[in-house]
Motif scaffolding. Structure first.
Motif, PDB file in Angstrom:
ATOM      1  N   ALA A  37      34.158  19.304 -24.095  1.00  0.00           N
ATOM      2  CA  ALA A  37      33.249  20.147 -23.071  1.00  0.00           C
ATOM      3  C   ALA A  37      33.459  19.774 -21.679  1.00  0.00           C
ATOM      4  N   LYS A  38      34.182  18.870 -21.438  1.00  0.00           N
ATOM      5  CA  LYS A  38      34.306  18.569 -19.773  1.00  0.00           C
ATOM      6  C   LYS A  38      35.409  19.573 -19.426  1.00  0.00           C
ATOM      7  N   VAL A  39      36.301  19.598 -20.315  1.00  0.00           N
ATOM      8  CA  VAL A  39      37.530  20.393 -20.350  1.00  0.00           C
ATOM      9  C   VAL A  39      37.095  21.886 -20.274  1.00  0.00           C
ATOM     10  N   LEU A  40      36.309  22.218 -21.106  1.00  0.00           N
ATOM     11  CA  LEU A  40      35.639  23.651 -21.076  1.00  0.00           C
ATOM     12  C   LEU A  40      34.938  23.732 -19.773  1.00  0.00           C
ATOM     13  N   LYS A  41      34.304  22.904 -19.077  1.00  0.00           N
ATOM     14  CA  LYS A  41      33.679  22.997 -17.659  1.00  0.00           C
ATOM     15  C   LYS A  41      34.389  23.256 -16.885  1.00  0.00           C
ATOM     16  N   SER A  75      22.579  25.587 -25.331  1.00  0.00           N
ATOM     17  CA  SER A  75      22.932  26.084 -24.150  1.00  0.00           C
ATOM     18  C   SER A  75      23.908  25.391 -23.495  1.00  0.00           C
ATOM     19  N   PHE A  76      25.095  25.689 -22.774  1.00  0.00           N
ATOM     20  CA  PHE A  76      26.050  24.945 -22.234  1.00  0.00           C
ATOM     21  C   PHE A  76      25.575  24.332 -20.902  1.00  0.00           C
ATOM     22  N   LYS A  77      24.461  25.249 -20.508  1.00  0.00           N
ATOM     23  CA  LYS A  77      23.779  24.735 -19.216  1.00  0.00           C
ATOM     24  C   LYS A  77      22.901  23.309 -19.488  1.00  0.00           C
ATOM     25  N   THR A  78      22.422  23.532 -20.775  1.00  0.00           N
ATOM     26  CA  THR A  78      21.449  22.269 -21.108  1.00  0.00           C
ATOM     27  C   THR A  78      22.719  20.977 -21.464  1.00  0.00           C
ATOM     28  N   LEU A  79      23.631  21.126 -22.029  1.00  0.00           N
ATOM     29  CA  LEU A  79      24.399  20.221 -22.249  1.00  0.00           C
ATOM     30  C   LEU A  79      25.247  19.525 -21.042  1.00  0.00           C
ATOM     31  N   VAL A  80      25.504  20.364 -20.077  1.00  0.00           N
ATOM     32  CA  VAL A  80      25.835  19.985 -18.698  1.00  0.00           C
ATOM     33  C   VAL A  80      24.993  18.909 -18.080  1.00  0.00           C
TER      34      VAL A  80
END
Length: 501
Positions: free
Chosen positions: A182-186, A280-285
């Motif tokens: 997920a951090k690589v995706l970010k 949501s990716f926002k929530t995950l971050v």
């Protein structure tokens, strides 16, 4: 000197196992010395269980009806007709699919990616991330590279990354690998300057095959949800990838898991993410990704969100399926061992209880009434998982066996078989419901499978109570006992997945 946090954490770790052993131990001992007491308990428990089983069976039927209704919906068309009143349009939405990978075969991931490629959704809006464990070996990386070459042109972006082994504060768990991916995706999302809220991410096991309407259904629920960043999105898991080839003992347990998930969709306050899920990716971050030191990352991510947002977080059910593998082997004994290890890993979700309770202690913004309800639901779920099949299958007959003729002549002794018979009749209704839904959810029979296999699929349900006791309750007792004694499971037992050649 150890602080109060350690004391309370250990207290909460001990409670589930203590309650389970207190219940089972007391019932077993008193069955010899006070059979009347145990008989009263068994009758009370059986009456409670009759009501509970009937209630859960009705919920299962209602959930199945919703699933059948949802199959008739053109979700992509509904997305396109959603308009702009929700603040997000389909054309602005991206979907990321993250696969944490350890040692899965090329054929397993190929089937999962092929299912995404065939989805009724624009692949130009889909990002694939394969996060490969470094400790999985070079062969896994080579498989990921082959998949990149095969599918990269099919999607908006196809990312492969290698999760380094031995990073600080991490355990060798799936959540650590998922967090890395997920951090690589970010980093990629930041380079494209895409708004995090315009990305919904699905974390899939390597064998997860999403049905054709999955991404359209997810997009509709995400777009039209005014609380999209305060919700996770949970499909219904089924284990159809290899169900025709699996051993009966494994099928019963996996189908039971699917049915329980269907039931949970009808009880939203108790609904928690399980296995493959989306958010949501926002929530995950915002919450700093999945826990990197917990085995039960799929449910722990929900509780992490729940605590972060002070109880203002929920799971939205999606009546669409994702298909995975039944954990099975060629031999019966090998299948039982494999199932036991998998179910013990699932049961290690009891680690969420001390995690949540410690969070409640340090969070005064969550109403006390909500804390009590959620704590009770969490504890009751694991407690019931551990004791119900043992009580119904093994404890219930003991008063009659050891009570003697005088006991059987009492009103309690006389009525005990009648109450148990009522439970049996209700269970037959439940079994009939399970058989019906099993037949409806089955994929087409492969050409190499004989027609009489259908008879086996029906008859297998009549041994389900014994299977539940041996391979349902005992792994839960095992996990709770380990946690109670502070003997933590520090190795993520990965269920091997492959395709027959």
């Amino acid at each position: 000197m150890r602080d109060n946090n350690y004391f309370y954490r250990r207290l909460f770790e001990m409670i589930p196992g203590f309650l389970t052993w207190l219940t089972l131990g007391s019932l077993f001992i008193f069955a010899f010395i006070k059979p009347l007491w145990v008989a009263i308990f068994v009758i009370t428990f059986d009456i409670y269980w009759v009501i509970r089983v009937g209630y859960l069976t009705l919920l299962l039927l209602f959930a199945y009806r919703r699933l059948e209704k949802a199959k008739k919906i053109d979700w992509l068309k509904k997305c396109e007709g959603a308009g702009t009143q929700y603040g997000l349009q389909l054309s602005d939405l991206y979907q990321a699919v993250l696969f944490p990978i350890y040692k899965e075969d090329f054929s397993v991931l190929n089937q999962s990616l092929s299912a995404i490629e065939q989805a009724n959704y624009s692949k130009e809006k889909i990002i694939i991330v394969l996060s490969v464990e470094e400790r999985g070996g070079d062969a896994v990386w080579e498989n990921a590279s082959r998949l990149l070459e095969k599918y990269s042109a099919s999607f908006f972006k196809f990312i492969i990354t290698k999760h380094p082994d031995g990073l600080p504060n991490e355990m060798q768990f799936k959540g650590a690998n998922a967090t890395w991916g997920a951090k690589v995706l970010k980093d990629f999302v930041d380079s494209k300057k895409i708004d995090y809220e315009k990305i919904v991410i699905s974390c899939f096991d390597a064998d997860t095959c999403a049905e054709r309407e999955y991404f359209s259904c997810l997009a509709y629920h995400y777009i039209t949800n005014p609380r999209r960043t305060r919700s996770s999105y949970q499909p219904i898991p089924v284990y159809n990838n290899n169900i025709w080839q699996a051993r009966s003992i494994a099928r019963i347990l996996e189908l039971g898991a699917s049915f329980m998930q269907m039931i949970e969709t009808m009880r939203l306050e108790k609904f928690v993410t399980f296995s493959s899920h989306s958010m949501s990716f926002k929530t995950l971050v915002d919450i700093d990704y999945w826990p990197v030191d917990m085995i039960s990352d799929d449910s722990a991510i929900y509780w992490k969100c729940f605590l972060h947002f002070n109880g203002d977080y929920s799971v939205m059910p999606m009546y669409v399926t994702v298909s995975m593998d039944v954990a099975t082997e060629k031999g019966v004994l090998d299948t039982m061992v494999k199932q036991y290890k998998q179910k013990r890993r699932w049961a290690w979700g009891v680690e969420n209880f001390p995690y949540v309770m410690m969070g409640f202690l340090h969070n005064d913004k969550i109403p006390i009434s909500k804390k009590l309800r959620r704590a009770f639901h969490l504890l009751e779920g694991h407690y019931t998982w551990a004791v119900w099949a043992i009580i119904v299958t093994f404890i219930a007959p003991l008063p009659l066996i050891f009570g003697g003729g005088l006991f059987r002549q009492t009103a309690i002794g006389y009525n005990l078989p009648s109450v148990s018979a009522t439970l049996f009749r209700v269970s037959l209704f439940t079994l009939g419901t399970c058989i019906f839904i099993t037949m409806r959810l089955l994929p087409p029979r492969p050409s190499g499978v004989k027609p009489q296999k259908m008879i086996v699929l029906i008859l297998q349900w009549f041994v389900s109570p014994l299977v539940a006791a041996v391979l349902g309750s005992t792994p839960a007792i095992d996990a709770q006992t380990h946690l109670m004694l502070g003997k933590y499971i520090v190795h993520f037992n990965v269920t091997k997945k492959s395709r027959e050649k």
